[in-house]
Design an enzyme around this catalytic site. Structure first.
Site, short mmCIF file in Angstrom:
data_model
loop_
_atom_site.label_atom_id
_atom_site.label_comp_id
_atom_site.label_asym_id
_atom_site.label_seq_id
_atom_site.Cartn_x
_atom_site.Cartn_y
_atom_site.Cartn_z
N ARG A 234 0.53 -1.31 0.02
CA ARG A 234 0.98 -0.50 0.14
C ARG A 234 1.06 1.34 -0.21
NH1 ARG A 234 -3.13 -2.70 -1.93
NH2 ARG A 234 -5.17 -3.11 -1.15
N ASP A 258 5.79 -0.35 -6.26
CA ASP A 258 4.43 -1.15 -6.77
C ASP A 258 3.11 -0.33 -6.62
OD1 ASP A 258 3.33 -2.29 -9.01
OD2 ASP A 258 1.88 -3.53 -7.26
N GLU A 263 -1.99 7.71 -5.81
CA GLU A 263 -1.70 6.01 -6.97
C GLU A 263 -3.63 6.58 -7.72
OE1 GLU A 263 -2.71 2.00 -6.34
OE2 GLU A 263 -0.76 3.22 -5.28
N HIS A 296 1.22 -0.19 -10.30
CA HIS A 296 -0.26 -1.74 -8.72
C HIS A 296 -0.28 -2.47 -10.04
CE1 HIS A 296 -2.45 -1.05 -5.51
NE2 HIS A 296 -2.42 -2.36 -5.83
#
Length: 331
Positions: A234, A258, A263, A296
């Site tokens: 996260r 990631d 985001e 992600h």
């Protein structure tokens, strides 16, 4: 029985259609995410399957309940952006998919670490410019390192096995101890102990109020010089400004991210050019050879996508039929 599924992508559609056919249940696929502009599409349905990419606000959940739907199944793990008060006020029953493919995320995380250790981003850039020299970009070896795993759930344990397969020493910290790992002596007593010992820190924790921006300036100061940071979990776990400072100082040798704390609205969007990405901190990170940013995608395999869709639909069917489901989340 009728189910509406929000945020359905083209790669998810075949698995949804197959489930609908096999079960003989009507499933309406909506490409848009659940929000104020789409919530009324749920009228007349018995349950909703959704995907976490923006907050499920009290306003949206109140409207969903007013439309007669209180069976909500997420196609992902995290429930940190679901308004808990609205869930309880409206009597929602909520499920998630706690393990769609731990191996997918674990494999991706270790792959990104190996790219960093072997300096492949630097060599890719050099070779694109016609430079086939070696020095000064000499690599490090994972087998000589200590990897600190933060959170030993399914994904953390899957990553641990891969790190151990490379010959790395693995230590871990978790509030809740896995009995087998406890017996093996894997756990350290505190995050400070993990920070002090680890050459690589691999984050696999959910986002909570207690661990928001857990990797901040104070945390980085407790780590070894030249530590590597991996975050497939996260974005909220890392203070981005503190990470940039730690990269600039050399305290952090490199990072594979990631996820990113801002985001939403960025990842899974096409801005057509690098300069058009509307986030200067993200571009700062992306410009660095020693930072790997991915949008992600650690979960994004055929196996995981199939499981996310079909497990969530199974959960929603169970909620509609009995009021309970195997992956029900308590708020």
């Amino acid at each position: 029985m009728k189910i509406i599924a929000y945020g359905i992508r083209d790669d998810e559609r075949p698995y949804l259609d197959q489930w609908s056919k096999d079960q003989g249940i009507e499933v309406k696929a909506v490409g848009e995410l659940l929000d104020d502009s789409t919530v009324d599409l749920a009228k007349g349905y018995d349950g909703a399957v959704v995907y976490q990419q923006k907050p499920y606000t009290a306003d949206v959940l109140d409207k969903l309940a007013a439309n007669g739907i209180t069976n909500l199944s997420l196609r992902n793990v995290g429930v940190d952006n679901v308004d808990a008060d609205a869930v309880k006020r409206n009597g929602f029953k909520v499920t998630n998919v706690p393990a769609y493919s731990p191996a997918a995320i674990a494999e991706f995380t270790v792959t990104e670490l190996m790219r960093l250790l072997r300096r492949t981003p630097t060599f890719d850039r050099k070779q694109a410019a016609g430079d086939l020299t070696w020095a000064p970009d000499i690599a490090d070896e994972l087998n000589s390192m200590t990897v600190g795993i933060v959170a030993t759930g399914r994904i953390g344990r899957a990553a641990m096995k891969i790190y151990q397969g490379f010959g790395a020493k693995v230590i871990a910290y978790d509030v809740y101890h896995n009995p087998e790992l406890e017996k093996a002596g894997i756990y350290v007593d505190s995050l400070d102990d993990l920070y002090a010992q680890a050459d690589v820190i691999s984050l696999h924790a959910p986002a909570t109020k207690d661990n928001n921006k857990m990797l901040d300036d104070a945390a980085f100061a407790k780590m070894k010089d030249g530590v590597w940071i991996l975050n497939p979990a996260r974005g909220a776990l890392i203070d981005t400004d503190a990470l940039i400072r730690a990269l600039d100082s050399g305290k952090v040798a490199g990072a594979a991210l990631d996820v990113y704390e801002d985001e939403v609205g960025l990842f899974n969007a096409d801005f057509k050019s690098f300069e058009d990405i509307p986030d200067e901190r993200l571009k700062n990170l992306m410009r660095r050879d020693n930072v790997l940013v991915s949008p992600h995608i650690a979960f994004y395999t055929k196996t995981a996508v199939k499981n996310m869709v079909q497990f969530a639909l199974n959960n929603n069917k169970q909620l509609i039929e009995s009021g309970h489901a195997e992956n029900q989340v308590e708020f």
